[in-house]
Design an enzyme around this catalytic site. Structure first.
Site, short mmCIF file in Angstrom:
data_model
loop_
_atom_site.label_atom_id
_atom_site.label_comp_id
_atom_site.label_asym_id
_atom_site.label_seq_id
_atom_site.Cartn_x
_atom_site.Cartn_y
_atom_site.Cartn_z
N SER A 147 0.86 -1.20 0.00
CA SER A 147 0.00 0.00 0.00
C SER A 147 0.88 1.23 0.00
O SER A 147 1.91 1.26 0.69
CB SER A 147 -0.90 0.01 1.23
N TYR A 160 -2.34 -0.92 10.03
CA TYR A 160 -2.30 -1.30 8.62
C TYR A 160 -0.99 -0.88 7.97
O TYR A 160 -0.36 -1.66 7.25
CB TYR A 160 -3.49 -0.67 7.91
#
Length: 253
Positions: A147, A160
């Site tokens: 990401s 995350y």
């Protein structure tokens, strides 16, 4: 070098998190390029996804229900694959959980949430790679879905980000360990996409991305999958160890 859509013909590719969203679209792109697929997902609806893709593209597509948080589930899956395939050419580590996007500050994240995210996103990626690595052919390619939040340090997303930062770091280390076998390992780091998996993301977070990209606007799984499919090809070996921010210019590296 031009790589045609037939460049994955004869390749066998495993895709985790393949039941829906980005994983499903990656599977479609690989099937369109001629690959034989094996989808793995905790969602049993992945079986219907596999059947649909197999019928649409006329390639073999298998499905197994796998829990990336359970080492025994991953081990059983690897044994099942070994029972049908004598080798594999590609692994896309797409399966992950994305909780707390744009949510709690780092002081307020529960330990249980932190551990769950790291278990699935980091340990699950490692264990799946370890379980399948003996099956990799000399043209093997691993693509880890990371990401771009790990590249720019998005706030209120620490669990995350930590997991995806670890995935990028693992990509680099695995590239060196597996490189002598001719196996390439790379990562794709997209921004927030418009999928069913991000419906819970606050609108202001979407707005931040969609106005901040060099090419403004939303990003969809279809915008990512061409890069993933290329990274599974033989010419992509030169990109081993790289983390590519495929995000329409929100982050430059």
């Amino acid at each position: 070098m031009h790589v045609s859509l037939s460049s994955l013909a004869g390749h066998r590719v495993v895709i985790t998190g393949g039941a829906r969203g980005l994983g499903e679209i990656i599977a479609e792109a690989c099937a369109a390029a001629g690959a034989e697929l094996w989808l793995a997902d905790i969602l049993e609806e992945g079986g219907k996804t596999a059947d649909r893709i197999a019928a649409k593209y006329e390639v073999p597509v298998s499905f197994s229900c796998v829990d990336l948080a359970a080492p025994e589930s991953i081990a059983t899956f690897a044994e099942t694959v070994r029972g049908k395939w004598d080798s594999i050419d590609g692994l896309v580590n797409n399966g992950a959980i994305a909780t707390n996007v744009g949510g709690k500050n780092f002081e307020d994240i529960e330990i249980e949430l932190w551990d769950r995210v790291q278990t699935v996103n980091v340990r699950g990626t490692w264990l799946m790679t370890r379980a399948l690595s003996p099956l990799f052919s000399t043209r093997g390619r691993i693509v880890n879905i990371a990401s771009d939040t790990a590249l720019w340090g998005a706030p209120r997303l620490l669990a995350y980000i930590a997991s995806k930062g670890a995935v990028i770091a693992m990509t680099r280390s695995l590239a060196r360990e597996l490189g002598p076998r001719g196996i390439g390992v790379s990562a794709v780091a997209p921004g927030i996409m418009r999928t069913e998996a991000t419906e819970y993301v606050p609108q202001e977070r979407h707005d931040l991305y969609e106005t901040g990209r060099a090419v403004p606007g939303p990003q969809y799984p279809e915008d990512i999958v061409g890069v993933v499919a290329f990274l599974l090809t033989e010419p992509a070996l030169s990109l081993t160890g790289q983390a590519l921010p495929v995000n329409a210019g929100f982050v430059f590296t």
